[in-house]
Structures are given as C-alpha cells and as structure tokens.
Design a protein around this motif. Structure first.
Motif, PDB file in Angstrom:
ATOM      1  N   ILE A  36      33.918  34.356  33.620  1.00 58.74           N
ATOM      2  CA  ILE A  36      32.680  35.017  34.049  1.00 58.74           C
ATOM      3  C   ILE A  36      31.666  34.858  32.919  1.00 58.74           C
ATOM      4  O   ILE A  36      31.866  35.391  31.814  1.00 58.74           O
ATOM      5  CB  ILE A  36      32.909  36.514  34.331  1.00 58.74           C
ATOM      6  N   VAL A  38      28.051  35.736  31.520  1.00 58.30           N
ATOM      7  CA  VAL A  38      26.933  36.662  31.698  1.00 58.30           C
ATOM      8  C   VAL A  38      25.733  36.074  30.986  1.00 58.30           C
ATOM      9  O   VAL A  38      25.666  36.043  29.750  1.00 58.30           O
ATOM     10  CB  VAL A  38      27.254  38.064  31.138  1.00 58.30           C
ATOM     11  N   LYS A  56      31.871  31.775  37.684  1.00 51.73           N
ATOM     12  CA  LYS A  56      31.006  32.854  38.128  1.00 51.73           C
ATOM     13  C   LYS A  56      29.956  33.119  37.060  1.00 51.73           C
ATOM     14  O   LYS A  56      30.283  33.245  35.879  1.00 51.73           O
ATOM     15  CB  LYS A  56      31.828  34.128  38.389  1.00 51.73           C
ATOM     16  N   VAL A  58      26.856  35.769  36.126  1.00 49.74           N
ATOM     17  CA  VAL A  58      26.149  37.025  36.367  1.00 49.74           C
ATOM     18  C   VAL A  58      24.920  37.014  35.469  1.00 49.74           C
ATOM     19  O   VAL A  58      25.041  36.815  34.261  1.00 49.74           O
ATOM     20  CB  VAL A  58      27.036  38.241  36.042  1.00 49.74           C
ATOM     21  N   ARG A  72      28.135  44.329  31.290  1.00 45.96           N
ATOM     22  CA  ARG A  72      27.877  43.825  32.639  1.00 45.96           C
ATOM     23  C   ARG A  72      29.057  42.994  33.144  1.00 45.96           C
ATOM     24  O   ARG A  72      29.459  43.096  34.315  1.00 45.96           O
ATOM     25  CB  ARG A  72      26.599  42.978  32.622  1.00 45.96           C
ATOM     26  N   GLY A  73      29.632  42.193  32.257  1.00 47.61           N
ATOM     27  CA  GLY A  73      30.782  41.393  32.649  1.00 47.61           C
ATOM     28  C   GLY A  73      32.003  42.239  32.977  1.00 47.61           C
ATOM     29  O   GLY A  73      32.711  41.978  33.955  1.00 47.61           O
ATOM     30  N   THR A  75      31.901  45.319  34.034  1.00 47.15           N
ATOM     31  CA  THR A  75      31.600  46.021  35.285  1.00 47.15           C
ATOM     32  C   THR A  75      31.868  45.117  36.480  1.00 47.15           C
ATOM     33  O   THR A  75      32.474  45.544  37.479  1.00 47.15           O
ATOM     34  CB  THR A  75      30.136  46.488  35.290  1.00 47.15           C
ATOM     35  N   TYR A  76      31.440  43.864  36.376  1.00 48.26           N
ATOM     36  CA  TYR A  76      31.697  42.916  37.466  1.00 48.26           C
ATOM     37  C   TYR A  76      33.201  42.742  37.675  1.00 48.26           C
ATOM     38  O   TYR A  76      33.694  42.755  38.807  1.00 48.26           O
ATOM     39  CB  TYR A  76      31.044  41.568  37.159  1.00 48.26           C
ATOM     40  N   GLU A  79      34.664  45.894  39.313  1.00 48.23           N
ATOM     41  CA  GLU A  79      34.257  46.059  40.709  1.00 48.23           C
ATOM     42  C   GLU A  79      34.908  45.033  41.629  1.00 48.23           C
ATOM     43  O   GLU A  79      35.054  45.285  42.831  1.00 48.23           O
ATOM     44  CB  GLU A  79      32.733  45.982  40.814  1.00 48.23           C
ATOM     45  N   SER A  80      35.292  43.892  41.085  1.00 47.43           N
ATOM     46  CA  SER A  80      35.929  42.858  41.915  1.00 47.43           C
ATOM     47  C   SER A  80      37.309  43.292  42.392  1.00 47.43           C
ATOM     48  O   SER A  80      37.786  42.823  43.433  1.00 47.43           O
ATOM     49  CB  SER A  80      36.052  41.557  41.125  1.00 47.43           C
TER      50      SER A  80
END
Length: 226
Positions: A36, A38, A56, A58, A72-73, A75-76, A79-80
C-alpha cells in the motif's frame, strides 16, 4: 504467519525516482505480501508510477507529513479487514528488501506484537541520545528506525499512529510501555542517492531532542494507564 495477512505501507512524498524500484525489490522478495503506497500530496509522478506497478495507492489531498501518511495507510489496512500485520517501509530505497523480509520472518517465528528494526549506527547525535534512553527503559538501542512490523490490533486499540511529534515512534512506544511482546532485528540501511527528506543539522537535532522530552512524559502516562 500467513503472509497474505501482511501489508507493507510505504509513505511517499515526491519519490517518483525511486518508488518503482522499491516496489520491484519488495515484490521479488515478498510475492505474497500486499503493498500500500500512501502518496502524501506529491507534486511529481509518485502516485502514477506506483499505480503502474499494480499496487494499491492511497492519496492524501496535500502533504501532511510522514506520520500522518502512515496513519492513513494503517487506517486503510484496518478498514479492509484483510490484514493482521503492517510493515512500514520507506520509499527512498534505503530499507534493504532482505531486511524487510527478516523483519516479517521474525514475526512468523514467534507470537510477537511488534518487530523493531535496528540499524548499525545512528546518523545524528540526537538519535544516539534517543537510543540511549530507550536502551535504559526497554533494552532497545534504535527506536527511530522506520522499518518495523506491527500487529494491526495495536493500531486499532491505540487509535492513532502518532498524536505528537514522536518522530514516528509513538505507537511503538505505547506498545513497549504497556507490555506488548516485541523483538528487535538488525537491519541494513542503504545510502540515499539525494538529500534526506528529514533534513540535517542543528534544527533537526533539536527537534529530535524535543521529541525525546515529550516521549519521556508520554511513557509515564502510558504505564500509568495499564
């Protein structure tokens, strides 16, 4: 550990020159781990180049800083609902992919909440002072290395990666102060081709020492909350 449950979070600000090479190296070593990126409000092609690699991405609406990008990473990833662990890796190519693999493998071989990468030497005198304090408190010599693995439940339990300028160490410090299980792993840090994003000189050293003062107070409060 099921490596498909591991996400690598890479905070990236204006790293178009290195981001694809970093992703390529990680993919070569860790084919079963998701990446991921960011993009922290970059003004160059960081996001586009990362997307070309199929990972991915973000994007932040503006540059919010290293710790907020990691937040932010995380959190993503949380949430996934796909991941149990997150590993933080820098976008500048300094974190050797062999060391990233070693950090993840360390968690595979034990029931660990956090794996802390430790460098052979510190770049700044203030980092040495920070390290001396953490060695005294927790037996950890390098609390400011950015290469770490976290059990994602640490983040969801604490709620943030950073709430004060801890130089990216707050979540780790909270984990240590509240008795979470940890390991330290020696890691190789390669030279950066251009100037460090964090900066250098007296101003940076003063920032790190100020962060250490705030961290000592934070540790006391975290221990008292247990």
């Amino acid at each position: 550990m099921d490596r498909s449950k591991v996400a690598i979070v890479i905070p990236a600000f204006n790293e178009a020159q290195t981001i694809q090479a970093v992703i390529n190296e990680l993919n070569d070593k860790l084919t079963d781990v998701d990446i991921i990126v960011v993009d922290d409000g970059s003004s160059d092609e960081t996001a586009a180049k990362a997307r070309e690699m199929g990972v991915k991405v973000v994007s932040q609406d503006r540059n919010r800083g290293y710790s907020e990008a990691i937040n932010r990473g995380f959190t993503y990833a949380a949430e996934s609902g796909k991941y149990e662990y997150v590993t933080t890796v820098d976008a500048d190519g300094q974190h050797d992919p062999e060391s990233v693999l070693a950090v993840i493998q360390a968690a595979s071989n034990a029931d660990i909440d956090i794996v802390i990468g430790q460098r052979n030497e510190h770049a700044r005198i203030s980092e040495k002072v920070f390290g001396l304090y953490f060695r005294y408190k927790f037996g950890i010599k390098d609390p400011l290395c950015g290469l770490r693995l976290y059990r994602l439940s640490l983040f969801t339990q604490y709620g943030q990666f950073e709430t004060f300028d801890s130089i990216g160490s707050e979540l780790m410090t909270w984990a240590l102060a509240t008795g979470k299980r940890y390991l330290c792993v020696d890691v190789n840090i390669r030279d950066r081709a251009d100037q460090p994003r964090f900066g250098s000189g007296v101003k940076v050293n003063l920032r790190i020492l100020k962060s250490l003062l705030a961290t000592t107070s934070f540790i006391g409060k975290a221990k008292a909350s247990v």
